[in-house]
Design an enzyme around this catalytic site. Structure first.
Site: not given
Length: 382
Positions: A61, A64, A121, A225
């Site tokens: 993720s 992202k 997320s 993130k």
């Protein structure tokens, strides 16, 4: 990973900034668990530490970050607004994995979607945003790859906007640092979302807790993130700011969630312990420069940009400047015309050069104007 190879302030630069003199010891003394990592200073783009930073690995993720970058670019350019409603498609609602359980036809503002992507997320929100911006996830992914190329992310191929496992969906610690830097440097509003520890959506009915524990437990954390899949293992891009210096620590393929955070903290601790940002100014205000045959007698010089220098701790008091400024310039003078330079040294080593420019244009005197000025001077003498 064994002890980390150090490139403390070495020659790998992303901007025109000049690296510090002298490399750090070949062994930084850090014992990290991850397969690949990198530590970068945000403002100059200087790589402070790295290990296997160009290995092409699954980012999970952490993907992202690019999704968020494209969304924030659209927001900041005015193409979309934070309060615009995003309508959820059946495809977005069916993403699975990390999600906030969007339903087909549900509407949620862009700002809430961004919050769900950064905090928990949300794969469903990532795809909904992608479709809102580009019409389909596929079209959005094409934009992701184009932007990656523009940023010099040569180790990267995106196949989706979520980071869900897909053969050939890869990037590197170096490339993650590049897109992280672009996001936090040029779109600081993202910090309003990435620093949230706990929040909610749907009028408080659905709670959110940040997957990035550093937000709660590491001083100065600004984001950014996390990511995990079974094949990618534990990844993250962690950003933190102390004493006016913001660092980006990228960790890929840590074997556990705890080791991921410990690796990121160790990298950040190293940077904060060894480096500092020093603001640099001329020793005195820049004096106006005489303009020969100009409609105005003088032009004001100014630095092309603010200057902040990345130095090793202990070098702060060794920073000096040397000013080179023309005594006069002949009209016409263009705004932004070079009038000199400010050289910045640490000890005897030149670390940066900042051009000095004309702050405003100055037109040349016409022939009648020249005679008029001469006559004025004669009358004043008389």
């Amino acid at each position: 990973m064994k002890k980390l190879t150090s490139l403390l302030l070495a020659a790998l630069m992303l901007t025109a900034a000049v690296p510090l003199s002298g490399a750090a010891p070949a062994d930084s003394g850090l014992n990290l668990s991850c397969a690949s990592c990198l530590l970068m200073e945000k403002e100059t783009g200087t790589v402070l530490l790295e290990e296997n930073a160009h290995d092409k690995l699954e980012p999970a993720s952490v993907t992202k970050i690019m999704t968020l970058l494209l969304v924030m670019e659209a927001v900041d350019s005015g193409r979309i607004r934070l309060d615009d409603p995003v309508t959820v498609s059946a495809y977005a609602a069916g993403m699975g994995g990390s999600q906030v359980y969007l339903e087909e036809g549900e509407q949620m503002p862009v700002s809430e979607m961004i919050k769900c992507v950064t905090v928990v997320s949300g794969n469903d929100c990532s795809v909904a945003l992608a479709e809102h911006l580009a019409g389909s996830e596929g079209a959005f992914v094409a934009q992701m790859n184009q932007r990656a190329q523009e940023l010099g992310m040569n180790d990267t191929t995106f196949l989706n906007c979520t980071g869900l496992p897909a053969q050939g969906h890869v990037t590197s610690a170096y490339d993650i640092a590049l897109m992280s830097r672009e996001l936090i440097l040029n779109h600081p509003k993202i910090r309003e979302y990435t620093t949230i520890w706990m929040d909610s959506i749907r009028n408080g009915e659905f709670g959110l807790t940040n997957t990035n524990r550093l937000v709660r437990f590491y001083q100065g954390t600004t984001g950014l993130k996390t990511g995990y899949t079974k094949s990618a293992q534990y990844c993250m891009s962690a950003t933190a700011e102390r004493d006016g210096m913001e660092l980006i620590a990228v960790v890929m393929r840590s074997p556990s969630i705890n080791q991921r955070f410990e690796d990121a903290k160790a990298l950040l601790d190293y940077g904060f312990a060894n480096c500092a940002m020093v603001p640099v100014y001329p020793d005195a205000p820049l004096a106006p420069v005489d303009v020969l045959l100009g409609a105005q007698a003088q032009v004001q010089p100014q630095l092309e940009r603010d200057c902040r220098l990345l130095v090793r701790k202990g070098e702060e008091n060794q920073v000096t400047t040397r000013l080179s400024l023309t005594e006069n310039v002949e009209a016409p003078v263009e705004q932004g015309q070079t009038l000199g330079r400010l050289e910045v040294y640490v000890g005897d080593e030149l670390r940066d050069t900042v051009p000095i420019l004309a702050a405003q244009p100055v037109e040349r005197l016409s022939v009648p104007g020249i005679f008029g000025r001469m006559l004025h001077k004669l009358l004043m003498v008389g």
